[in-house]
Design an enzyme around this catalytic site. Structure first.
Site, short mmCIF file in Angstrom:
data_model
loop_
_atom_site.label_atom_id
_atom_site.label_comp_id
_atom_site.label_asym_id
_atom_site.label_seq_id
_atom_site.Cartn_x
_atom_site.Cartn_y
_atom_site.Cartn_z
N HIS A 260 -3.56 -3.72 16.75
CA HIS A 260 -4.21 -4.62 16.07
C HIS A 260 -5.63 -4.86 16.68
O HIS A 260 -6.35 -5.61 16.10
CB HIS A 260 -3.28 -5.97 15.89
CG HIS A 260 -2.21 -5.63 15.35
ND1 HIS A 260 -0.80 -5.25 15.70
CD2 HIS A 260 -2.11 -5.74 13.89
CE1 HIS A 260 0.00 -5.17 14.67
NE2 HIS A 260 -0.59 -5.35 13.43
N LYS B 228 -6.27 5.59 10.18
CA LYS B 228 -5.12 4.73 10.15
C LYS B 228 -5.67 3.64 8.94
O LYS B 228 -6.57 3.33 8.59
CB LYS B 228 -5.10 3.65 11.25
CG LYS B 228 -3.87 2.95 11.29
CD LYS B 228 -3.79 2.13 12.52
CE LYS B 228 -2.43 1.24 12.77
NZ LYS B 228 -1.71 0.63 11.98
N CYS C 292 1.59 -10.54 20.60
CA CYS C 292 0.78 -10.33 19.67
C CYS C 292 1.34 -10.81 18.43
O CYS C 292 2.39 -10.10 17.94
CB CYS C 292 0.83 -8.62 19.65
SG CYS C 292 -0.21 -7.94 18.25
N CYS D 284 1.83 -7.91 15.62
CA CYS D 284 3.16 -6.99 15.87
C CYS D 284 4.35 -8.00 15.80
O CYS D 284 5.26 -7.44 15.50
CB CYS D 284 3.14 -6.54 17.21
SG CYS D 284 2.03 -5.11 17.48
N LYS E 216 -6.71 -2.92 6.61
CA LYS E 216 -7.71 -3.76 5.59
C LYS E 216 -9.05 -3.61 6.30
O LYS E 216 -10.10 -3.62 5.51
CB LYS E 216 -7.31 -5.14 5.84
CG LYS E 216 -6.06 -5.73 4.86
CD LYS E 216 -5.99 -7.25 5.02
CE LYS E 216 -4.75 -7.74 4.24
NZ LYS E 216 -4.24 -9.07 4.79
N HIS F 213 3.82 1.58 2.31
CA HIS F 213 5.04 0.91 1.97
C HIS F 213 5.86 1.73 0.79
O HIS F 213 6.95 1.76 0.83
CB HIS F 213 4.79 -0.59 1.42
CG HIS F 213 4.13 -1.45 2.34
ND1 HIS F 213 2.96 -2.05 2.20
CD2 HIS F 213 4.26 -1.81 3.43
CE1 HIS F 213 2.55 -2.65 3.05
NE2 HIS F 213 3.31 -2.63 4.05
N HIS G 168 1.00 -1.14 0.08
CA HIS G 168 0.10 -0.01 -0.12
C HIS G 168 0.93 1.22 0.00
O HIS G 168 2.40 1.18 -0.05
CB HIS G 168 -1.06 0.02 1.23
CG HIS G 168 -0.35 -0.10 2.28
ND1 HIS G 168 0.55 0.74 3.04
CD2 HIS G 168 -0.66 -0.96 3.45
CE1 HIS G 168 0.83 0.46 4.47
NE2 HIS G 168 0.04 -0.67 4.58
N CYS H 134 -4.22 -5.22 22.12
CA CYS H 134 -2.89 -4.56 21.39
C CYS H 134 -3.49 -3.28 20.82
O CYS H 134 -4.57 -3.29 19.81
CB CYS H 134 -2.49 -5.31 20.39
SG CYS H 134 -1.41 -4.44 19.09
O1 ME8 Z 1 7.33 -4.00 10.06
N1 ME8 Z 1 2.72 5.48 6.95
O2 ME8 Z 1 6.77 -4.89 7.97
P1 ME8 Z 1 5.66 -3.98 7.53
C1 ME8 Z 1 4.28 5.37 6.76
N2 ME8 Z 1 8.35 -6.77 8.45
N3 ME8 Z 1 4.79 4.16 6.56
C2 ME8 Z 1 4.16 2.98 6.53
C3 ME8 Z 1 2.82 2.76 6.93
C4 ME8 Z 1 2.27 4.21 7.13
N4 ME8 Z 1 0.74 4.30 7.30
N5 ME8 Z 1 2.51 1.67 6.69
C5 ME8 Z 1 3.74 0.99 6.57
C6 ME8 Z 1 7.53 -4.82 9.14
N6 ME8 Z 1 4.67 1.83 6.45
C7 ME8 Z 1 8.67 -5.75 9.28
C8 ME8 Z 1 9.90 -5.04 8.95
S1 ME8 Z 1 12.66 -4.87 8.84
C9 ME8 Z 1 13.91 -5.50 9.36
C10 ME8 Z 1 11.06 -5.83 9.21
C11 ME8 Z 1 6.09 1.40 6.13
O3 ME8 Z 1 5.21 -4.72 6.11
C12 ME8 Z 1 7.03 2.05 6.79
O4 ME8 Z 1 8.34 1.92 6.47
O5 ME8 Z 1 4.71 -3.91 8.53
C13 ME8 Z 1 6.94 1.02 8.14
O6 ME8 Z 1 8.27 0.95 8.97
C14 ME8 Z 1 6.88 -0.47 7.14
O7 ME8 Z 1 6.10 -0.17 6.14
C15 ME8 Z 1 6.30 -1.68 8.24
O8 ME8 Z 1 6.04 -2.62 7.15
#
Ligand code: ME8
Length: 515
Positions: free
Chosen positions: A146, A294, A126, A129, A297, A21, A18, A143
Site C-alpha cells: 500500500h 499492479k 496497515c 492490509c 486506483k 475479483h 475489478h 507497507c
Molecule cells: O482480501 N489478481 O478482499 P479483497 C488476481 N476481504 N486476483 C486478484 C487480484 C489480482 N490482481 N486482485 C484481487 C480481501 N484479486 C478480504 C478477503 S476472505 C475471508 C476476506 C482477488 O477485496 C483474489 O481472489 O482485497 C484476492 O485474493 C482477492 O481478490 C482479494 O480481495
C-alpha cells in the site's frame, strides 16, 4: 449424491469490482458449474467483506454512513456477478444478521474452550492490509503493497491461542490432509510455520465499525477473523444449520496468494479450536498485473469487468480472463491482447466452426423436402444424418484429459483442451472437404457431417462451465433440450445426437472485432 462446496474470498466493499475479483469468481463459477453438470450437489458461496477501519474510512471519505456505503458497493459486486452469469448459491454480506449470529456463536465457543485471553499489545498496523505488520515486512518504512507507513497501535485486545495449533497444522499440511495448492504455496506455508508465529489478536478496541464481541461490547471482532467465519455463516452456522450440516467442510477455498496465510493457517487453527472439520483444499491462484503494473486506483489502471462485458460479451470475458496464464501462476494481462485472442479463439475458432458445420448440415441434410410435403414452405434447418463412431475413442480420451484437468483445478488446461478439439474439427473439415464429398461421395458426407455435429456437441459440453450462454445456444441449435438434467456419463458418451434430430444454423456466436 456427492456434494461440492466452493467459496471465493469475500471482497472488500471499499474497492470497485475489478477483473482481479472477477478472475477468482469466474474460476469458482467454472468449477461449480462443472460439478453441477456431473450431477453433484453444489453450494457456491461468494460475498462482500464490509467491516473494519478500511471500509469505515472509505465511507467517511465518500461522505456516507457506513451501512449505506456498504449497501451501494456490495450491490456493485452483485450486479457485475449477475452480468458475468455467476451462478452462486448465496451472496453473503458480513453486515447481515445471520453472519453476526454465526460469528457470536463461534466466539462464544472459543471462549468456552478457554482459547481466548486478554493482553496489551503494541504493534504496527496497515489499514490497507487490515493486519499487523512487522518492521521486517516494511520496505523503506512503508507497507510494500500500500506504500503507506503503518500506524502504531496500542490496544488491550483479546488474543486467540493460535500458537498451540502450529505443530498440528504443520503435520496436517505436510501430510496433505489439509491440501495447499499449488505445491509451491504449500512449501511457503510450511516455511511460515517453521519461522515461528505468535498468537494473534481477534478483537479491536479502537474500531467501531464491526461486530461486537459477544462477551465484551467495548471491542469489535477483528475484521479478518469474522471475514474467515463467512465460510460457515454463509451456510447458516449459528442459525438454520441444514446447509451447514450438508455442505461443511469446504471442498475448496479459492483465492489469490495475497491472503493465503489467513486461509491456510489462521482459519484452520480457528476451526480446530472449535472442533470443526478442516477444508479439503486451499487453492491460491496467481496475482496478475495489467500491462506489467499492479492494478491500483492510484495508477488508474483498474479494468472494470463491466467495460469488458460491454465490448466482448460475458462469455468471452470469462474465457479470455481464464486463458491468460496457468491457473496458479502469476502473470500479466495485456489489455491489447484480449481482442486478438477473442478473434483467434472465439470469432475464428469456436464461432466459425459451429456456424460452418451447422450451415453444412442444413445445406446437405435439409429437412425442407419433408416440411414442404407437410405444406410448411420455407422452414429451414437440417437433420442429423446416420450415426458414425470413428472418433468415439478419441473423444473419450479427450474427456478423460478434461476431467483430470478439472479435478486438478488446471483451468488453463481446460481451455487448452477446448482449443485442441476445435483445431481438430477444423482440420477434419479441411481434410474431408464436405463440399467436394457432396458431389463425389454422399456416403462419406453422411459420416463426416455426423462426426462434425457430434464433435460440436462435445465442444458445447466442454465449454459449458466456462461459457454457459454460448454452450446453451449451440445445444439449442443442435436440437438438444433438457440436457443439463441428463446423466453426465451418458451425456459425454459418443453418439448422443440422434439421427433425424433437427438442427438449425446459428447466429454469429462471436461477431468478429474489427479494431
Ligand atoms: O482480501 N489478481 O478482499 P479483497 C488476481 N476481504 N486476483 C486478484 C487480484 C489480482 N490482481 N486482485 C484481487 C480481501 N484479486 C478480504 C478477503 S476472505 C475471508 C476476506 C482477488 O477485496 C483474489 O481472489 O482485497 C484476492 O485474493 C482477492 O481478490 C482479494 O480481495
Amino acid at each position: 449424491m456427492s456434494k461440492f462446496y466452493i467459496t471465493t474470498p469475500i471482497y472488500y466493499v471499499n474497492d470497485q469490482p475489478h477483473i482481479g475479483h472477477a478472475y477468482t469468481t469466474i474460476a469458482a463459477d467454472v468449477l461449480a458449474r462443472y460439478h453441477r453438470l456431473k450431477g453433484e450437489e453444489v453450494f457456491f458461496l461468494t460475498g462482500t467483506d464490509e467491516h473494519g477501519s478500511k471500509v469505515f474510512g472509505s465511507a467517511q471519505e465518500a461522505g456516507q454512513e457506513p451501512q449505506a456505503f456498504c449497501d451501494e458497493n456490495s450491490a456493485k459486486f452483485q450486479m457485475v456477478w449477475d452480468r458475468l452469469n455467476i451462478a452462486n448459491d448465496y451472496f453473503l454480506r458480513t453486515t447481515s444478521i445471520e453472519h453476526k449470529k454465526g460469528v457470536a456463536k463461534f466466539l462464544n465457543e472459543l471462549k468456552d474452550a478457554g482459547l481466548i485471553y486478554q493482553s496489551d499489545y503494541t504493534g504496527l498496523y496497515c489499514t490497507g492490509c487490515e493486519k499487523f505488520v512487522t518492521e521486517k515486512e516494511l520496505v523503506g518504512g512503508l507497507c510494500p503493497d500500500h506504500k503507506k507507513e503503518p500506524e502504531v497501535l496500542k490496544e488491550r485486545n483479546y488474543f486467540f491461542k493460535f500458537n498451540q495449533y502450529l505443530p498440528k497444522l504443520l503435520k496436517l499440511i505436510d501430510n496433505g490432509e489439509l491440501k495447499i495448492l499449488p505445491a509451491n504455496k504449500k512449501n511457503e506455508v510450511l516455511g511460515l510455520i517453521k519461522q515461528g508465529l505468535t498468537d494473534f489478536s481477534i478483537s479491536r478496541e479502537s474500531v467501531k465499525w464491526g461486530i461486537k464481541i459477544p462477551f465484551d461490547d467495548s471491542q469489535v471482532v477483528y475484521v479478518w477473523v469474522e471475514a474467515l467465519m463467512n465460510y460457515v455463516t454463509g451456510l447458516g452456522y449459528g442459525g438454520d444449520e441444514s446447509n451447514f450440516n450438508k455442505f461443511w467442510p469446504a471442498d475448496i477455498h479459492l483465492m489469490a496468494k495475497d491472503i493465503l496465510k489467513f486461509h491456510a493457517l489462521y482459519w484452520p487453527a480457528l476451526l480446530l479450536a472449535v472442533g470443526l472439520p478442516l477444508p479439503k483444499v486451499i487453492f491460491a491462484h496467481g496475482f496478475f498485473t495489467i500491462d506489467g503494473e499492479k492494478m491500483s486506483k492510484t495508477l488508474g489502471n483498474i479494468i472494470d469487468p463491466n467495460v469488458l462485458i460491454d465490448e466482448l460479451g460475458s462469455d468471452a470475458v470469462r474465457y479470455l480472463l481464464l486463458s491468460q496464464f496457468p491457473f496458479g501462476a502469476d502473470g500479466d494481462v495485456k489489455a491489447s491482447s484480449l481482442a486478438i485472442l477473442y478473434n483467434a479463439d472465439l470469432a475464428n475458432g469456436i464461432g466459425n466452426l459451429t456456424s460452418r458445420v451447422l450451415a453444412m448440415a442444413e445445406k446437405y441434410f435439409s429437412d425442407r423436402g419433408k416440411s414442404q410435403a407437410r405444406g410448411r414452405q420455407g422452414v429451414s434447418g437440417g437433420q442429423v444424418p446416420a450415426k458414425d463412431f470413428e472418433f468415439s475413442d478419441e473423444v473419450a480420451g479427450i474427456w478423460h484429459q478434461y476431467q483430470t484437468a478439472m479435478k486438478n483445478f488446471q483451468l488453463d488446461q481446460v481451455i487448452e483442451i477446448i482449443r485442441k478439439l476445435n483445431a481438430f474439427a477444423d482440420s477434419y473439415v479441411e481434410r474431408q472437404k464436405p463440399w467436394e464429398l457432396a458431389k463425389s461421395d454422399p456416403d462419406q458426407l453422411v459420416k463426416v457431417i455426423y462426426n462434425l455435429l457430434e464433435i460440436i456437441r462435445h465442444l458445447a459440453l466442454m465449454i459449458y462451465p466456462v461459457m454457459p450462454t454460448v454452450a446453451e445456444k449451440i445445444m439449442t441449435n443442435l436440437g438438444q433440450a433438457d440436457w443439463l438434467e441428463r446423466d453426465f456419463k451418458e451425456l459425454i458418451d459418443w453418439g448422443g445426437l440422434e439421427p433425424g434430430t433437427k438442427v438449425t444454423k446459428s447466429e454469429a456466436l462471436f461477431p468478429r472485432l474489427e479494431k
